[in-house]
Write a protein that holds these residues in place. Sequence first.
Motif, mmCIF file in Angstrom:
data_model
loop_
_atom_site.group_PDB
_atom_site.id
_atom_site.type_symbol
_atom_site.label_atom_id
_atom_site.label_comp_id
_atom_site.label_asym_id
_atom_site.label_seq_id
_atom_site.Cartn_x
_atom_site.Cartn_y
_atom_site.Cartn_z
ATOM 1 N N SER A 627 68.559 -29.399 134.621
ATOM 2 C CA SER A 627 67.875 -28.733 135.611
ATOM 3 C C SER A 627 66.196 -28.554 134.847
ATOM 4 O O SER A 627 66.226 -28.061 133.711
ATOM 5 N N GLU A 628 65.190 -28.568 135.625
ATOM 6 C CA GLU A 628 63.856 -28.769 135.060
ATOM 7 C C GLU A 628 63.015 -27.823 136.188
ATOM 8 O O GLU A 628 63.158 -27.717 137.199
ATOM 9 N N ARG A 629 61.939 -27.322 135.630
ATOM 10 C CA ARG A 629 60.853 -26.860 136.345
ATOM 11 C C ARG A 629 59.374 -27.376 135.691
ATOM 12 O O ARG A 629 59.420 -27.390 134.699
ATOM 13 N N THR A 630 58.672 -27.249 136.913
ATOM 14 C CA THR A 630 57.115 -27.657 136.669
ATOM 15 C C THR A 630 56.355 -26.475 137.391
ATOM 16 O O THR A 630 56.294 -26.357 138.807
ATOM 17 N N ILE A 631 55.778 -25.711 136.637
ATOM 18 C CA ILE A 631 54.796 -24.667 136.925
ATOM 19 C C ILE A 631 53.469 -24.628 136.626
ATOM 20 O O ILE A 631 53.273 -24.736 135.221
ATOM 21 N N PRO A 632 52.556 -25.047 137.125
ATOM 22 C CA PRO A 632 51.217 -25.245 136.731
ATOM 23 C C PRO A 632 50.577 -24.371 135.750
ATOM 24 O O PRO A 632 50.192 -24.884 134.812
ATOM 25 N N LEU A 641 62.665 -27.465 130.553
ATOM 26 C CA LEU A 641 63.956 -27.342 131.055
ATOM 27 C C LEU A 641 64.222 -25.792 131.462
ATOM 28 O O LEU A 641 63.594 -25.120 130.964
ATOM 29 N N ALA A 642 65.096 -25.661 132.488
ATOM 30 C CA ALA A 642 65.166 -24.476 132.967
ATOM 31 C C ALA A 642 66.132 -23.516 132.001
ATOM 32 O O ALA A 642 66.731 -24.220 131.131
ATOM 33 N N PRO A 643 66.175 -22.306 131.913
ATOM 34 C CA PRO A 643 66.692 -21.505 131.003
ATOM 35 C C PRO A 643 68.390 -22.039 130.982
ATOM 36 O O PRO A 643 69.047 -21.478 129.656
ATOM 37 N N TYR A 644 68.940 -22.322 132.030
ATOM 38 C CA TYR A 644 70.397 -22.412 131.971
ATOM 39 C C TYR A 644 70.664 -23.749 132.048
ATOM 40 O O TYR A 644 71.931 -24.003 132.515
ATOM 41 N N ASP A 645 69.681 -24.832 131.669
ATOM 42 C CA ASP A 645 70.318 -26.158 131.564
ATOM 43 C C ASP A 645 71.308 -26.381 130.349
ATOM 44 O O ASP A 645 70.998 -25.925 129.346
ATOM 45 N N LYS A 646 72.275 -26.994 130.793
ATOM 46 C CA LYS A 646 73.244 -27.414 129.609
ATOM 47 C C LYS A 646 73.826 -28.783 130.140
ATOM 48 O O LYS A 646 74.347 -29.056 130.820
ATOM 49 N N THR A 647 73.346 -29.787 129.260
ATOM 50 C CA THR A 647 73.632 -31.209 129.491
ATOM 51 C C THR A 647 74.969 -31.562 129.586
ATOM 52 O O THR A 647 75.693 -32.097 130.584
ATOM 53 N N PHE A 670 83.552 -26.061 125.957
ATOM 54 C CA PHE A 670 82.506 -26.603 125.375
ATOM 55 C C PHE A 670 81.220 -26.779 126.207
ATOM 56 O O PHE A 670 81.491 -27.085 127.355
ATOM 57 N N ALA A 671 80.097 -26.349 125.574
ATOM 58 C CA ALA A 671 78.971 -26.601 126.529
ATOM 59 C C ALA A 671 77.577 -26.816 125.667
ATOM 60 O O ALA A 671 77.759 -26.369 124.335
ATOM 61 N N SER A 672 76.632 -27.681 125.994
ATOM 62 C CA SER A 672 75.642 -27.678 125.136
ATOM 63 C C SER A 672 74.863 -26.454 124.910
ATOM 64 O O SER A 672 74.903 -25.719 125.712
ATOM 65 N N GLY A 673 74.008 -26.390 123.961
ATOM 66 C CA GLY A 673 73.399 -25.188 123.551
ATOM 67 C C GLY A 673 72.356 -24.927 124.773
ATOM 68 O O GLY A 673 71.723 -25.895 125.014
ATOM 69 N N ALA A 674 72.129 -23.708 124.938
ATOM 70 C CA ALA A 674 71.040 -23.213 126.079
ATOM 71 C C ALA A 674 69.654 -23.737 125.230
ATOM 72 O O ALA A 674 69.271 -23.737 124.104
ATOM 73 N N ARG A 696 57.703 -24.419 125.994
ATOM 74 C CA ARG A 696 58.756 -23.455 126.587
ATOM 75 C C ARG A 696 59.850 -24.382 126.547
ATOM 76 O O ARG A 696 60.006 -25.478 127.115
ATOM 77 N N ASN A 697 61.156 -23.858 125.845
ATOM 78 C CA ASN A 697 62.395 -24.415 126.115
ATOM 79 C C ASN A 697 62.371 -26.012 125.454
ATOM 80 O O ASN A 697 63.276 -26.545 125.842
ATOM 81 N N GLU A 698 61.806 -25.964 124.402
ATOM 82 C CA GLU A 698 61.750 -27.480 123.746
ATOM 83 C C GLU A 698 62.916 -27.686 122.832
ATOM 84 O O GLU A 698 63.346 -29.082 122.686
ATOM 85 N N TYR A 699 63.588 -26.939 122.535
ATOM 86 C CA TYR A 699 64.658 -26.968 121.642
ATOM 87 C C TYR A 699 65.871 -26.338 122.300
ATOM 88 O O TYR A 699 65.972 -25.810 123.485
ATOM 89 N N ARG A 700 67.312 -26.642 121.355
ATOM 90 C CA ARG A 700 68.482 -25.890 122.023
ATOM 91 C C ARG A 700 69.078 -24.926 120.850
ATOM 92 O O ARG A 700 69.048 -25.233 119.927
#
Length: 773
Positions: A627-632, A641-647, A670-674, A696-700
């Motif tokens: 889940s991704e966002r693109t805001i100028p 990455l959106a705040p609730y993206d979990k691969t 089990f879930a990938s880290g936020a 923003r949200n480059e790491y998990r």
Amino acid sequence: MHSRIFGVCILFLCCWVQAISGQNREQKVVIGGTVTDKLSGETLPGASIYAKGTPAGTSADSKGTYRLSLRKGRYTIRCTFMGYRTQEATVNALSSETVDFQLEPGAHELEEVVVSSRARDANVKSVEMGIERMNMGEIKRLPMLMGEVDVLKVIQLLPGVQATAEGGSGFSVRGGSPDQNLILLDNTTVYNASHLFGFFSIFNNDVVSGLELYKGDLPLQTGGRLSSLLSVQTRSDAPGRFGGSGGIGLIASRLMLEGVAGKRTSWMIGGRRSYADLFFGLSTEETVKNSTLYFYDLNAKVAHQFSDRDKIEWNAYHGQDVFGAEMGKFNYGNTASSLLWRHRFSEELLSKFSVNLSDYRYRLGATFDRMDIRWGAGIFDVAVKADFNHHAGKRLNLTYGLSSVMHRLDPGAVSISGYQDYDLQSQKALEHGLYLSNEQQITDRLSLRYGLRWSVFQNLGGVTAYRYDANHEVADSIPHKAGNVYHTYNRLEPRIGAVYLLNERSSLKAHYAHNVQFIQLAENSASGSPLNVWFPASPNIRPQAVDIISAGYFRNFMDNLYETSVEAYYKDMKQVIDFAEHAELLMNQHLEGEIRTGTGRAYGIEWSVKKNTGKLTGFLNYTLSRSERTIPEVNGGRTYLAPYDKTHAVNIVLNYAFSKKIAASATWIFASGAPTTYPTGRFQVGGEYFPIYSGRNEYRKPAYHRLDLSLTYVPNPHSKKWLKGEWNFSVYNAYGRKNPWLITYSQTGASTPTAEMTYLFRFVPSITYNFKF
């Protein structure tokens, strides 16, 4: 102008209803009724009803009602439901008739843990897709935090659904934010469905009968959200005698009573209260001894059957959280109520008319240096709805209707003794909907469901609107008179779905939906804060919208003993909302100046395997998503990455009935880290060091996983005494995984920055005694 058009459509719809209500339909008759549990009187959604020797069949809806359209003749109608004895009724169908079924539990029903309440092959043959249903019999067997059965935590185990925080009731569906989920309690909106800052939900499991979760493909009668609809239903008709159920746990106790008054009236009342604060009095610390901490829920329902054609039902809910300490007090809660009238114009045409009220409020009070401070905010809705179901054979199974909601959004009011009150202006808006859909069987293998919703959103006057420049600073203010509509949005929301049967055991499905959302939540915390500030679309904030495409393959094995499916989806979002860095969201008259909009997308694949009957039951699902966002104006315009993206997300649920006395359950998650933002460097100014953060949200955060266990013991399963009980023992996070709840950073002088992880629950055992009579 728009109001006139909407009024003409309402008049046309009413005339159409009146015209078709008396029409004869090709010598067709309708057999309909309700399916209930003979002992408890509880309805059985998902029960299978079919006419033997014909292809005609259906499933009971969420209220336990069904309808079969048949040609005139003599039929044997059969009703089946897992865990119950099959029942048949012979009908000489020369005209439409009502046939109710009261099913008795089967001889071995306690040894079978039902995973799905749908018809046995509904997952293959139904046009529905991305829909999950569960009843309380399934939910109560799962291990839960502190022994409290929680509807919102259970749905977090379903494919495509993620928890937003450790132990919390907030959830994200297919990459969407929590405010993109519409939560209904008996068809009334609930704006904050949590207790204790999200650790528990407001739903009393003794009162709730079941739930339905729609992941994207929302029913046309309910609009206003992008991601999902969670519909929670309370118990409907009471049994023909006085009865009840309840439970005593470590954190809270509950009680539900139900019965009848005369032959046509039934009633139900339920309550729950936590009691951690009752132990505060044992403390030697005065600050703890004088503190308050509890929540409570109250539910009530009264239903009266006036005739075979008319039934009225009143539902009510009220709940509060109360926190008190020496320096202040804080409380928040919901009030919801609905009045529903069901009317049958004819055997082919059913209707529902309702009035719904919803009110969410929070209040804070404190005293500093003899100065009293009060702060409050909330949101209030009044809604009227009219829904119609018109069955006219395989080619015309129509649903249509209209709704209108008045929103009053109160962003905040502060009063300080000795000072002038500071009140943010309340926003008022009208939200209308007009819809029509049809489910049609094209061939023996191909069925379609298609429809259109027209949504209208109108901002009402009595406020001063602001215009912002390119730098999001106030450029002008425009006052609007009370009662006037000063801005209107019109949106069309088409939906279409198809199912193609490959054979009796497998099918292909595809869906498209366009959803629009007009009100949203100003919140930048994933932990579920009750300090909710809802704000509407306006001339400055356009409505959010999403196009959802999904497709799937469904296959059952071994006479529907195993259900398997794989679903893929893609969501293209417009006008997605985020906030400026360090945005001020509370008590901000110019909140719109903090809002940034852009685009987003989410896509993924969901695999699911279920075993429905037998001593061993359960399900396994795996979701691969992004889940991704693109805001100028956020993250330098770069996609993040959106705040609730979990691969990756895996959920395993197993239930095993050793005997009628003992059953065990296990859940592994089990879930990938936020996604999160970490400091990646620092700079020095005048001897002080300041962090430099990543994009923003480059790491998990570290991956999340835990194991929950539970054991249910029924001392006397064959007891004929008026009171029957069972013990439930459960362990939350059985192997003590330290899952991160919060990660903070600190630095002293020129030293290297250090990270500190806060976790909440490492190993939480609980015990609950449940009873019924």
